[in-house]
Design a protein around this motif. Structure first.
Motif, short mmCIF file in Angstrom:
data_model
loop_
_atom_site.label_atom_id
_atom_site.label_comp_id
_atom_site.label_asym_id
_atom_site.label_seq_id
_atom_site.Cartn_x
_atom_site.Cartn_y
_atom_site.Cartn_z
N LEU A 1 39.21 31.18 43.02
CA LEU A 1 37.80 31.48 43.32
C LEU A 1 37.08 32.09 42.11
O LEU A 1 35.92 31.78 41.86
CB LEU A 1 37.71 32.41 44.53
CG LEU A 1 38.21 31.78 45.84
CD1 LEU A 1 38.21 32.82 46.95
CD2 LEU A 1 37.39 30.57 46.21
N LYS A 2 37.78 32.93 41.36
CA LYS A 2 37.19 33.52 40.16
C LYS A 2 36.90 32.43 39.14
O LYS A 2 35.83 32.42 38.53
CB LYS A 2 38.14 34.56 39.57
CG LYS A 2 37.58 35.29 38.38
CD LYS A 2 38.52 36.38 37.89
CE LYS A 2 37.93 37.09 36.69
NZ LYS A 2 38.82 38.13 36.18
N ALA A 3 37.83 31.49 38.96
CA ALA A 3 37.62 30.39 38.02
C ALA A 3 36.46 29.50 38.47
O ALA A 3 35.63 29.10 37.65
CB ALA A 3 38.90 29.56 37.89
N ALA A 4 36.40 29.20 39.77
CA ALA A 4 35.31 28.37 40.29
C ALA A 4 33.96 29.03 40.04
O ALA A 4 33.00 28.37 39.64
CB ALA A 4 35.51 28.12 41.78
N ASP A 5 33.89 30.33 40.27
CA ASP A 5 32.64 31.07 40.05
C ASP A 5 32.29 31.09 38.56
O ASP A 5 31.14 30.86 38.18
CB ASP A 5 32.77 32.48 40.60
CG ASP A 5 31.44 33.17 40.76
OD1 ASP A 5 30.43 32.50 41.07
OD2 ASP A 5 31.38 34.41 40.57
N SER A 6 33.28 31.32 37.71
CA SER A 6 33.05 31.35 36.26
C SER A 6 32.57 30.00 35.72
O SER A 6 31.79 29.95 34.78
CB SER A 6 34.34 31.75 35.53
OG SER A 6 34.71 33.05 35.87
N LEU A 7 33.08 28.92 36.32
CA LEU A 7 32.68 27.58 35.89
C LEU A 7 31.34 27.13 36.47
O LEU A 7 30.84 26.06 36.14
CB LEU A 7 33.76 26.56 36.28
CG LEU A 7 35.08 26.70 35.52
CD1 LEU A 7 36.15 25.84 36.17
CD2 LEU A 7 34.89 26.31 34.06
N GLY A 8 30.78 27.96 37.36
CA GLY A 8 29.49 27.63 37.95
C GLY A 8 29.55 26.59 39.06
O GLY A 8 28.54 25.94 39.36
N LEU A 9 30.73 26.40 39.65
CA LEU A 9 30.83 25.45 40.76
C LEU A 9 29.99 25.92 41.94
O LEU A 9 29.80 27.13 42.13
CB LEU A 9 32.29 25.29 41.19
CG LEU A 9 33.25 24.73 40.15
CD1 LEU A 9 34.65 24.62 40.73
CD2 LEU A 9 32.78 23.39 39.62
N GLU A 10 29.51 24.99 42.74
CA GLU A 10 28.70 25.34 43.90
C GLU A 10 29.54 25.73 45.09
O GLU A 10 29.14 26.57 45.89
CB GLU A 10 27.80 24.16 44.29
CG GLU A 10 26.74 23.84 43.27
CD GLU A 10 25.90 22.65 43.70
OE1 GLU A 10 25.95 22.27 44.88
OE2 GLU A 10 25.17 22.12 42.84
N SER A 11 30.71 25.08 45.25
CA SER A 11 31.51 25.32 46.45
C SER A 11 33.00 25.10 46.18
O SER A 11 33.38 24.45 45.22
CB SER A 11 31.06 24.41 47.59
OG SER A 11 31.20 23.05 47.21
N VAL A 12 33.80 25.69 47.07
CA VAL A 12 35.25 25.55 47.03
C VAL A 12 35.73 25.34 48.46
O VAL A 12 35.26 26.00 49.38
CB VAL A 12 35.93 26.81 46.45
CG1 VAL A 12 37.44 26.71 46.54
CG2 VAL A 12 35.50 27.06 45.02
N CYS A 13 36.66 24.40 48.64
CA CYS A 13 37.27 24.16 49.94
C CYS A 13 38.74 24.56 49.85
O CYS A 13 39.48 24.01 49.04
CB CYS A 13 37.13 22.70 50.33
SG CYS A 13 37.83 22.34 51.94
N LEU A 14 39.13 25.53 50.65
CA LEU A 14 40.52 26.03 50.64
C LEU A 14 41.30 25.46 51.82
O LEU A 14 40.81 25.43 52.94
CB LEU A 14 40.52 27.56 50.72
CG LEU A 14 39.81 28.29 49.58
CD1 LEU A 14 39.72 29.78 49.89
CD2 LEU A 14 40.53 28.06 48.27
#
Length: 95
Positions: free
Chosen positions: A7-20
């Motif tokens: 989640l930290k990487a996704a936020d740092s990369l500027g992704l809009e969403s993550v599905c876990l």
């Protein structure tokens, strides 16, 4: 810890969403364990096995990260046994 890093990487990369990927075992699913009879065990509640506890921890971590004011990340946890097709009667999300 892996969830937090993803989640930290996704936020740092500027992704809009993550599905876990989660599981119905993140909540107690009504199956008896540890010698407890079905009639005395609550259907819902905290998980009582290591796998369920791990999935519950992942979802709680995602909730914590998603609620931070510093992130716009949309986080979804799918409990796969609950994902169904249109033919099975569940409305599909369309983008």
């Amino acid at each position: 810890m892996a969830t937090k890093h993803v989640l930290k990487a996704a936020d740092s990369l500027g992704l809009e969403s993550v599905c876990l990927p989660s599981s119905i075992n993140a909540i107690r699913n009504g199956m008896p364990t540890c010698g407890i009879s079905q009639s005395t065990k609550p259907i819902r509640g905290p998980p009582d096995d290591p796998y369920g506890i791990a999935k519950h921890a992942m979802e709680v971590t995602a909730d914590g990260v998603g609620c931070r004011p510093s992130t716009d990340l949309i986080i979804v946890s799918l409990r796969y046994p609950w994902v169904r097709t249109d033919e099975e009667g569940t409305v599909q999300i369309r983008y």
